[in-house]
Design an enzyme around this catalytic site. Structure first.
Site, PDB file in Angstrom:
ATOM      1  CE  LYS A 140      -2.762   7.671  -1.514  1.00 51.44           C
ATOM      2  NZ  LYS A 140      -2.869   7.098  -0.099  1.00 51.44           N
ATOM      3  CB  CYS A 155      -6.370   2.738  -1.653  1.00 50.97           C
ATOM      4  SG  CYS A 155      -5.102   3.633  -0.917  1.00 50.97           S
ATOM      5  CG  ASP A 215      -1.910   0.936   1.050  1.00 54.77           C
ATOM      6  OD1 ASP A 215      -2.103   1.617   0.151  1.00 54.77           O
ATOM      7  OD2 ASP A 215      -3.169   0.887   1.796  1.00 54.77           O
ATOM      8  CG  HIS A 266     -10.031   1.142   0.695  1.00 58.51           C
ATOM      9  ND1 HIS A 266      -8.961   2.158   0.245  1.00 58.51           N
ATOM     10  CD2 HIS A 266     -11.160   1.981   1.006  1.00 58.51           C
ATOM     11  CE1 HIS A 266      -9.308   3.366   0.516  1.00 58.51           C
ATOM     12  NE2 HIS A 266     -10.624   3.241   0.968  1.00 58.51           N
TER      13      HIS A 266
END
Length: 507
Positions: free
Chosen positions: A304, A71, A33, A127
């Site tokens: 990100k 994510c 992650d 998630h």
């Protein structure tokens, strides 16, 4: 009649022989992650990753491999084989307070693996929605699940807070809802306080391997919490990084080392169980590193959340005995959505019953280096993201819209791709000169030739308007197939206080 009975018996015996001699590979998929491109040893990082380096060195490194910038989208494409514009998840992530999830209208990767006769287990981060019970991992194809349902939490207490989100066009309310988030299958776990999640999840995965019934092949989805924020790790993992002055980077490095140790322990458990020689091991990040939390993607541009290479070009490799060219780098184009048909095909499963897939079966490409069937990637089209600038090419795709696409060797970005800086690693051993982003504030079209310019330094949009128009037409065609983005406002009924202090289904 006798002949019919004989044929029936023969077929049964043949099926029984297949089951008894089932040599289909075990499949272990490890998903890190927020793991940055410059945070693995074999990319030149100062962070020590001996286990990942060894496995990648014995396998095939995927060096033209793409995931999503955040994510939920990456996980949704892994589990569905479909672009996020086709699942309604093209905007942001699924927040803990939102009644949202990966749509139920198509089987997940785990559904297909179980259908093919695999034992299926998920450990770590989900998630992909949980507001109704039917969205839980154990209802989406996994025989077991041990982990957390939301996007992040404390590594030791397994506790998280989330605010209420207003939905399209809105920000967040000030009110926070807080609760614990750790489950064994569908039962809240109350006895793991103080246990560091990377080690906790590795131990559970090892236990699954030790107790696996080898009459069935194994599909293990190991979705580490590491190395997402918050920055937490047992002190011993930072001892080797005394020379890293940046506090965030030092803790992050320790988190990477702990994860690397976990991967080593996991592969050792497969060896001890006699399963390793028949295991296909896949490692991937879910998006680029978060530079504000110690991650780094140098020399790629951005990080990100962004549509630059630093947000989406992922660390990935495959280790398997079936590889014909171990110890090599694969430069063929591969996307996270490709794992769905690739792994289902490897398992001898069927793709019947799925909605149209955006992924391609890449097993021949991975094992032999054959040319990839994939010639383009839709990185995303997000019509809910605030528009930027003015439309540069009227009559085609609106360049104010946040989007990115790769077609052949060219990549087009439109709208607001987020921060486009080049961030060197914050350590003192090497001298890097940060490159500056000189783009005008309202610029909303970029074109790059990625093979010759992987760091996105030379914008070709003015030089090749014909190519820009072609890629805008491709974006318009994809956009015509998109379902409306689904980003509902938060539901106060999610409050963990109403559910014994735990995040979990509320509708």
């Amino acid at each position: 009649m006798v002949f019919s009975v004989f044929c029936f018996v023969a077929i049964c015996l043949q099926f029984a022989q297949f089951v008894a001699s089932d040599d289909r590979p075990n499949i272990v998929f490890v998903l890190a992650d927020d793991y940055g491109f410059n945070d693995v040893g074999y990319h030149g990082s100062e962070i020590q990753t001996p286990n990942l380096d060894r496995l990648a060195g014995e396998g095939v490194k995927l060096e033209n491999y793409y995931v999503q910038p955040i994510c939920t989208p990456t996980r949704s494409q892994l589990m569905s084989g479909r672009y996020q514009i086709h699942t309604g998840l093209q905007h942001d992530i699924i927040w803990a307070t939102q009644p949202n999830g990966l749509p139920l209208d198509s089987p997940t990767l785990a559904d297909k693996m179980r259908e093919a006769g695999y034992a299926t287990h998920a450990v770590g981060k989900w998630h992909l929605g949980f507001y109704k019970e039917e969205y839980l991992p154990t209802r989406r194809g996994f025989d077991s699940f041990y982990g957390y349902l939301t996007g992040s939490e404390d590594y030791y207490t397994h506790f998280r807070c989330d605010s209420l989100h207003k939905g399209p066009g809105g920000s967040s309310y000030d009110e926070n809802f807080c609760g614990y988030d750790l489950r064994d299958n569908e039962v809240p776990v109350k006895t793991a306080a103080g246990k560091y999640s990377t080690q906790l999840f590795t131990d559970r995965a090892i236990n699954l391997i030790k107790n696996h019934d080898t009459s069935k092949p194994l599909f293990l989805y190991m979705a580490y919490q590491a190395v997402h924020s918050p920055l937490e790790v047992p002190d011993k993992y930072t001892w080797d990084y005394y020379d890293i002055q940046d506090k965030h980077r030092k803790i992050y490095a320790g988190m990477v080392s702990c994860m690397d140790e976990g991967v080593g322990n996991l592969t050792q458990a497969l060896q001890d169980a006699g399963m390793w020689n028949n295991t296909v091991f896949v490692f991937s990040t879910d998006n680029g590193g978060e530079i504000l939390e110690g991650g780094n993607n140098w020399p790629l541009r951005g990080w990100k959340h962004s549509l630059w290479e630093g947000g989406m070009r992922g660390v990935g490799f495959v280790h398997a005995k079936q590889l014909q060219k171990p110890g090599t780098q694969l430069k063929e184009l591969i996307h996270v959505s490709d794992w769905y048909p690739t792994l289902v095909g490897l398992a001898g499963g069927s793709l019947n019953g799925t909605k149209p897939l955006d992924g391609f079966d890449q097993w021949k490409t991975i094992t032999s280096g054959a040319a990839s069937e994939r010639k383009e990637i839709l990185h995303n089209i997000d019509i809910m993201f605030p528009p930027k600038g003015s439309s540069a090419y009227p009559g085609t795709f609106d360049t104010r819209t946040r989007a990115a696409i790769r077609v052949g060797e060219y990549k087009l970005i439109t709208g607001d791709p987020s921060n486009g800086s080049w961030i060197p690693p914050p350590n003192s051993k090497q001298l890097f000169v940060p490159k500056r982003n000189h783009d005008p504030p309202n610029k909303n079209v970029w074109l790059f030739h990625i093979p010759s310019d992987p760091f996105e330094e030379i914008d070709l949009s003015d030089k090749h308007p014909d190519i820009v128009k072609q890629l805008l037409q491709s974006l318009a065609k994809y956009n015509a197939t998109a379902v409306p983005p689904f980003f509902p406002p938060s539901d106060p009924k999610c409050d963990p206080k109403l559910h014994n202090g735990f995040w979990g289904p509320w509708q």
